[in-house]
Design an enzyme around this catalytic site. Structure first.
Site, short mmCIF file in Angstrom:
data_model
loop_
_atom_site.label_atom_id
_atom_site.label_comp_id
_atom_site.label_asym_id
_atom_site.label_seq_id
_atom_site.Cartn_x
_atom_site.Cartn_y
_atom_site.Cartn_z
N VAL A 64 -15.54 68.55 14.02
CA VAL A 64 -15.71 67.20 14.30
C VAL A 64 -16.92 66.24 13.71
O VAL A 64 -17.45 65.82 14.24
CB VAL A 64 -17.15 68.27 15.10
CG1 VAL A 64 -18.28 69.07 15.30
CG2 VAL A 64 -18.03 67.20 16.65
N TYR A 65 -17.43 67.01 12.05
CA TYR A 65 -17.98 66.30 11.47
C TYR A 65 -17.14 64.47 11.14
O TYR A 65 -16.34 64.52 10.43
CB TYR A 65 -18.37 66.63 9.95
CG TYR A 65 -18.93 67.38 10.43
CD1 TYR A 65 -19.43 67.73 10.95
CD2 TYR A 65 -18.68 68.61 9.17
CE1 TYR A 65 -20.47 69.50 10.91
CE2 TYR A 65 -19.36 70.02 8.75
CZ TYR A 65 -20.27 70.24 9.51
OH TYR A 65 -20.69 71.25 9.93
#
Length: 332
Positions: A64-65
């Site tokens: 998700v980064y």
């Protein structure tokens, strides 16, 4: 500031035989789209290379980064290094697109995201694959079965977890034992000298079960760097200027902890950053704090913490102002 020419020490990841550096390089800063991110891909890769050259073999990211951009940069950085000497960790849970099956810990999402992470990391395997949060909508048996499948396929070496209540974590461990699934070998909790609620939650379970502890936010969102002052205007460009959660740390007991850290820093000729990290490294339960430097100077300062030795009295003075409790205020 303490600097170091010594080799970075290593330790076992919990009860496994895997050796990891006592500092883990957090890679959330690598990417774009958020104020705290470095934006410059070349600078991100350079920082990772410098960390590896200093002896840090443990890198932690998540799908998700920056919606995969961090993983891509990690893949670029490790591509020119000896992959066998590195321990690469990533995570799954948060939403990675539109649609009902693009988040959580269902078998579908776990498997889809594992292979997507492998592509972005440009590697054949993930050393430590972690669930980023607990998924109340998915039976834990389904998640553990999917993770075990990945280990059986040889694309994941170990599995870990992050940020949950102790009863859920122990439920997962006991379910794994009873069902013959892969067991979580690590836990990522929020833990630092002012955020100590996990001492009353998951940390005792980690000690009892031989689980590695990899604290995130070891500097309390920048509060423990010493850049904030009582009753002073929050500096522009700092996290607390834009982040209400960071400003919530401005309590009297937290200021008292920071006062103690500053005093100890003077005594040992180190920075508040280094003393804060050294305090964590002196906690028996801690395996490797996850540090998130944004500059080479910050990286070297963090590594210098490995050479800071604290007395029992100094460790106790830093701990004294806070009595850990769960749920922590604002976290229930």
């Amino acid at each position: 500031m303490v600097t170091t020419d010594a080799d970075v020490p290593y330790t076992r990841l919990g009860s496994t035989g895997l050796e990891v550096s006592r500092l883990c390089l957090g890679c959330m800063n690598f990417g774009s789209g958020e104020p705290w991110m470095m934006d410059d891909p070349d600078a991100s890769v350079e920082l990772m290379h410098e960390a590896i050259d200093l002896g840090i073999n443990f890198l932690d990211t998540a799908n998700v980064y920056s919606r995969g951009e961090s993983e891509e940069l990690v893949g670029e950085a490790i591509g020119s290094r000896d992959r066998d000497e590195l321990v690469v960790a990533t995570k799954v849970y948060h939403r990675m697109g539109e649609g009902p099956n693009r988040r959580g810990l269902s078998r579908k999402h776990v498997l889809d995201q594992a292979y997507a992470s492998l592509d972005r990391l440009d590697t054949d395997y993930i050393d430590l694959y972690q669930i980023h949060r607990w998924d109340e909508r998915t039976p834990v048996e389904e998640t553990l079965s999917a993770l075990t499948h990945l280990v059986d396929e040889g694309v994941v070496r170990y599995v870990g977890a992050s940020t949950m209540t102790a009863w859920r974590f122990t439920k997962a461990l006991y379910t794994a034992d009873a069902g013959g699934y892969e067991r979580f070998v690590s836990m990522q909790p929020e833990y630092n000298a002012v955020d100590r609620h996990e001492e009353a939650n998951v940390l005792p379970a980690c000690t009892e079960e031989g689980v590695a502890v990899l604290p995130w936010s070891p500097l309390a969102g920048g509060f423990l760097t010493g850049k904030y002052e009582r009753d002073a205007t929050v500096p522009d460009g700092t996290r607390a200027a834009d982040d209400e959660f960071t400003r919530h740390r401005f309590t009297e007991e937290n200021w008292a902890v920071l006062d103690a850290i500053r005093e100890v820093a003077e005594e040992v000729d180190a920075t508040p950053v280094q003393v804060s990290l050294a305090w964590l490294l002196h906690r028996d339960v801690v395996t490797a704090p996850i540090v998130g430097p944004r500059t080479l100077e910050h990286l070297h300062e963090h590594v210098g913490a490995l050479d800071v030795s604290l007395t029992d009295d100094q460790v106790a003075r830093i701990a004294a102002p806070i009595s850990p409790r769960w749920p922590a205020p604002g976290k229930d």
